[in-house]
Scaffold this motif. Sequence first.
Motif, PDB file in Angstrom:
ATOM      1  N   TYR A 182       0.851  -1.198   0.000  1.00  0.00           N
ATOM      2  CA  TYR A 182       0.000   0.000   0.000  1.00  0.00           C
ATOM      3  C   TYR A 182       0.882   1.242   0.000  1.00  0.00           C
ATOM      4  O   TYR A 182       1.828   1.328   0.780  1.00  0.00           O
ATOM      5  CB  TYR A 182      -0.874  -0.026   1.252  1.00  0.00           C
ATOM      6  CG  TYR A 182      -1.883   1.096   1.361  1.00  0.00           C
ATOM      7  CD1 TYR A 182      -3.115   0.995   0.738  1.00  0.00           C
ATOM      8  CD2 TYR A 182      -1.607   2.241   2.099  1.00  0.00           C
ATOM      9  CE1 TYR A 182      -4.052   2.014   0.846  1.00  0.00           C
ATOM     10  CE2 TYR A 182      -2.539   3.262   2.219  1.00  0.00           C
ATOM     11  CZ  TYR A 182      -3.753   3.146   1.592  1.00  0.00           C
ATOM     12  OH  TYR A 182      -4.676   4.153   1.702  1.00  0.00           O
ATOM     13  N   GLU A 187      -2.841   7.900  -1.610  1.00  0.00           N
ATOM     14  CA  GLU A 187      -4.168   8.055  -0.978  1.00  0.00           C
ATOM     15  C   GLU A 187      -4.874   9.289  -1.532  1.00  0.00           C
ATOM     16  O   GLU A 187      -4.236  10.327  -1.732  1.00  0.00           O
ATOM     17  CB  GLU A 187      -4.027   8.229   0.544  1.00  0.00           C
ATOM     18  CG  GLU A 187      -3.864   6.927   1.279  1.00  0.00           C
ATOM     19  CD  GLU A 187      -3.785   7.123   2.791  1.00  0.00           C
ATOM     20  OE1 GLU A 187      -3.818   8.274   3.254  1.00  0.00           O
ATOM     21  OE2 GLU A 187      -3.671   6.105   3.491  1.00  0.00           O
ATOM     22  N   VAL A 188      -6.183   9.161  -1.720  1.00  0.00           N
ATOM     23  CA  VAL A 188      -6.925  10.333  -2.200  1.00  0.00           C
ATOM     24  C   VAL A 188      -7.277  11.204  -0.991  1.00  0.00           C
ATOM     25  O   VAL A 188      -7.639  10.677   0.058  1.00  0.00           O
ATOM     26  CB  VAL A 188      -8.226   9.943  -2.955  1.00  0.00           C
ATOM     27  CG1 VAL A 188      -7.921   9.249  -4.238  1.00  0.00           C
ATOM     28  CG2 VAL A 188      -9.128   9.093  -2.098  1.00  0.00           C
TER      29      VAL A 188
ATOM     30  N   VAL B 130     -12.088   2.970  -0.272  1.00  0.00           N
ATOM     31  CA  VAL B 130     -11.828   3.503  -1.619  1.00  0.00           C
ATOM     32  C   VAL B 130     -10.327   3.480  -1.899  1.00  0.00           C
ATOM     33  O   VAL B 130      -9.883   3.083  -2.990  1.00  0.00           O
ATOM     34  CB  VAL B 130     -12.402   4.938  -1.760  1.00  0.00           C
ATOM     35  CG1 VAL B 130     -11.853   5.639  -3.004  1.00  0.00           C
ATOM     36  CG2 VAL B 130     -13.924   4.892  -1.824  1.00  0.00           C
ATOM     37  N   ASN B 131      -9.544   3.878  -0.914  1.00  0.00           N
ATOM     38  CA  ASN B 131      -8.089   3.888  -1.084  1.00  0.00           C
ATOM     39  C   ASN B 131      -7.541   2.491  -1.367  1.00  0.00           C
ATOM     40  O   ASN B 131      -6.669   2.317  -2.218  1.00  0.00           O
ATOM     41  CB  ASN B 131      -7.415   4.473   0.158  1.00  0.00           C
ATOM     42  CG  ASN B 131      -7.430   5.992   0.116  1.00  0.00           C
ATOM     43  OD1 ASN B 131      -7.132   6.590  -0.910  1.00  0.00           O
ATOM     44  ND2 ASN B 131      -7.798   6.607   1.216  1.00  0.00           N
ATOM     45  N   LEU B 132      -8.067   1.514  -0.635  1.00  0.00           N
ATOM     46  CA  LEU B 132      -7.605   0.132  -0.852  1.00  0.00           C
ATOM     47  C   LEU B 132      -7.939  -0.323  -2.268  1.00  0.00           C
ATOM     48  O   LEU B 132      -7.100  -0.854  -2.995  1.00  0.00           O
ATOM     49  CB  LEU B 132      -8.274  -0.809   0.152  1.00  0.00           C
ATOM     50  CG  LEU B 132      -7.735  -0.831   1.578  1.00  0.00           C
ATOM     51  CD1 LEU B 132      -8.505  -1.839   2.412  1.00  0.00           C
ATOM     52  CD2 LEU B 132      -6.256  -1.202   1.605  1.00  0.00           C
ATOM     53  N   ARG B 134      -8.592   1.387  -4.932  1.00  0.00           N
ATOM     54  CA  ARG B 134      -7.881   2.123  -5.992  1.00  0.00           C
ATOM     55  C   ARG B 134      -6.467   1.589  -6.201  1.00  0.00           C
ATOM     56  O   ARG B 134      -5.891   1.724  -7.266  1.00  0.00           O
ATOM     57  CB  ARG B 134      -7.829   3.611  -5.656  1.00  0.00           C
ATOM     58  CG  ARG B 134      -9.080   4.360  -6.113  1.00  0.00           C
ATOM     59  CD  ARG B 134      -9.088   5.764  -5.586  1.00  0.00           C
ATOM     60  NE  ARG B 134      -7.894   6.496  -5.939  1.00  0.00           N
ATOM     61  CZ  ARG B 134      -7.710   7.153  -7.079  1.00  0.00           C
ATOM     62  NH1 ARG B 134      -8.660   7.146  -7.985  1.00  0.00           N
ATOM     63  NH2 ARG B 134      -6.597   7.812  -7.305  1.00  0.00           N
ATOM     64  N   GLN B 135      -5.930   1.000  -5.134  1.00  0.00           N
ATOM     65  CA  GLN B 135      -4.583   0.434  -5.280  1.00  0.00           C
ATOM     66  C   GLN B 135      -4.656  -1.074  -5.553  1.00  0.00           C
ATOM     67  O   GLN B 135      -3.681  -1.803  -5.388  1.00  0.00           O
ATOM     68  CB  GLN B 135      -3.771   0.726  -4.019  1.00  0.00           C
ATOM     69  CG  GLN B 135      -3.583   2.223  -3.814  1.00  0.00           C
ATOM     70  CD  GLN B 135      -2.551   2.553  -2.742  1.00  0.00           C
ATOM     71  OE1 GLN B 135      -1.622   1.794  -2.509  1.00  0.00           O
ATOM     72  NE2 GLN B 135      -2.729   3.701  -2.109  1.00  0.00           N
ATOM     73  N   LEU B 137      -6.172  -3.430  -3.933  1.00  0.00           N
ATOM     74  CA  LEU B 137      -5.987  -4.287  -2.756  1.00  0.00           C
ATOM     75  C   LEU B 137      -7.324  -4.648  -2.121  1.00  0.00           C
ATOM     76  O   LEU B 137      -8.308  -3.928  -2.269  1.00  0.00           O
ATOM     77  CB  LEU B 137      -5.118  -3.566  -1.716  1.00  0.00           C
ATOM     78  CG  LEU B 137      -3.697  -3.202  -2.165  1.00  0.00           C
ATOM     79  CD1 LEU B 137      -3.069  -2.236  -1.181  1.00  0.00           C
ATOM     80  CD2 LEU B 137      -2.849  -4.464  -2.287  1.00  0.00           C
TER      81      LEU B 137
END
Lengths: 402, 355
Positions: A182, A187-188, B130-132, B134-135, B137
Amino acid sequence: MTAVLRLSYLSLRTWLRERITLFWSLFFPVFVLVLLSAIFGGADEERYMRFHIGLVNLDREAEHADFSNMVEQAFAHLAEPKAEGREQLFVLNTPGEEEDPEAFLDRTREALRQGHLAAVVVIPAGFSETVGAALHGTAAFLQAEVKLLYNHGDSGSELAASIVEQVLADLNRQVLVQANLYERDQEVPASSSWVGTADGAVRYVDFLLPGVVLMAFLTNGLFGVPGSILYARDERILRRYWVTPFTVRKYLVAYSMATLAMCALQLALLWALGSGAFGARVPLAAPLPGLYLLLSAVTFLALGFIIASLSKTANAGMSIANILNMPMLFLSGIFFPVTGLPVALQVIVYANPVTYLVDGLRVSLDVGAGKLPPWSTVVVPLLWIAVAVAVAARKLQWDVDQ
Amino acid sequence: MKQFAALTRSELTVFVRDRATFLVTFLFPLVFILIFGFIMGGEDVERVAVGIHIAEGADGEVLREVLSQRTGLEHQTFAAYHDLEKALQDREVDLGIGWDGDELSFLFDPAMVQRQGALSQLAAGVASDVNLRRQGLEEVLVAEREHVGRAAAANWFNMTVPAIIAFSILSAGVFAVSGHIAAMKERKILDRLIVTPMRPLLFLLAVMTVRLIVVYISTLITLFTAMGVFNVTFEVDWFRYTLLVAASTVGMMGFGALITLVVRRPSSAGNVANVLVIVMMFLSGIFFPVEIMPPFLQALSRVLPLTYMAAGLRHATGVIDMTGLRFFAITAALAALALVLIPALARYVVRPERR
């Protein structure tokens, strides 16, 4: 004019000498402001939240218990007293050194069932191994489950469960960052805003203060008129005025001026307390909010006259005021929004002048979005005033023998 | 016995004729149930309506996926940000989310103070998911929720109805003494009664009997109204329910006696009772979780009788678990409050008022 001013001054002095008036008009609104600010002042942040939760690590004895220890430490960290005057988020209940974790789990489960704990976090045996397998891709779509015991329907337990899930979401990122999966710089950004306001978050005290001021004005109007004019009529005090050159019209002007002075006193007291003790920043003295406050005071005074007109005695008037007070307060959005009501209650909401006045006042203070058309926040209260004048002119009896 | 029967009859007549007390006892709990039931009870804490707005050209698939996978959450898309704002203002949605391809913006309604904590947590959770995604994961750690309470505790309303009943018992009990008896004292009615052969304790027993009957009927009306109107189910243990309602009513009369004995002026006793009743209403966790309050208020909550009355009634109506020992300890403590303070009140009844 001198006589009117004199009577107005004397009325105000009389009210300020009466314990019951002092209590309901001044002490009670102050008390509500202090109480609700103390309760909800920190509700929009985690500053005051503190949950008693249980934490059982059934994976502690595993050969590589790194991840389960990490989860345990994260919760232990949140259970430490925080710096900068912030309170700890959790009070952790964990098994003692010699205690069997399974027996402890049974005990905490029972404590949760009985409401002594808000939630219980259970890290199952094999947890670390599963996390390791998921991170290293040895098993596809593998997820390590943490069991979260909670009490559905208990809002404290629900909130605690949501916060525990959030802690786990943060841990997720931490674990993935450690495994170089990660990327934090990807991060948005996330921002929060409040509907209907020009500049950022609305503090609860800024939302509450106008509502409490209107509540104080409403108490003056609903209870003041039957409590003063009808008692004076029933006790034949008014009759003595009518044998002097003092007219009903002058009496009404004097009484209204005294009521407005009392409202000004309430406003000053609540505003001073709200801004001094709780940091309220709403500009209650600005022209538009000032006009709404004046309109509110006059509308509630008019409602008091409707009650007085429809009551045969002062006691009956006070009973009607008592019955109307609570629905008018709670079915107006003065303290909490009113949504999802059946048609019968919606009729009360939309007939209630407090709904319009509180909506207009809050919009003028920029502490919330107007739910109603702006014109209605002025027109509906004015209609109520007109109705009150018409009813009082026809029905209000100024002497017991009328 | 004849004297007691006559006093009870007259107290009952006074109660029925006293419109204000009659309304407070029977109508207020119903008003509370209806108003708070519709305002707050209709909102299941786990059901959240989310409105989203995806800016032109931005890909909202990830956000939609995240929202679809969250349980108890419904979402609808708004073509214009203005429409989303309006839906939030009109309370058609509880939370607004805007996505412009680079940034997430969460939109809250400042008036939704009672759900603010939960909505903030939800927003943080959505951002995290959302962050996960988008990557590319998946979550490695997941929380598997398990409800461990009674089956009857299905929603907010199950917890609140017994608490509102407890509150109505508190009001009726406290005001029976701090209102009714103090008013009789102030109007010198008691002065007239004490020159008769009436025994003060017998008079108080008559007041208690009438209150016990009307409070019990009132609690049943409230309970059945809630069941009928809001379709809530309770598994009532009628023995425990009756025992606790009786102990709470007399216990709260004892509490009212304490106020009346401490605050010498009868009219002030009513005001003090009002303040204490409202403090208890807000601090006993009836409508809002105690956990969101500052620590000193949480500590205060633990010494308020209403906290225990509400817990006891929740148990008696099958909403929460409680050991028999704890339940009977609460019941006994409330009854003891009456046993200790009601005789002291009998002395107050015959004490000449200070002039």
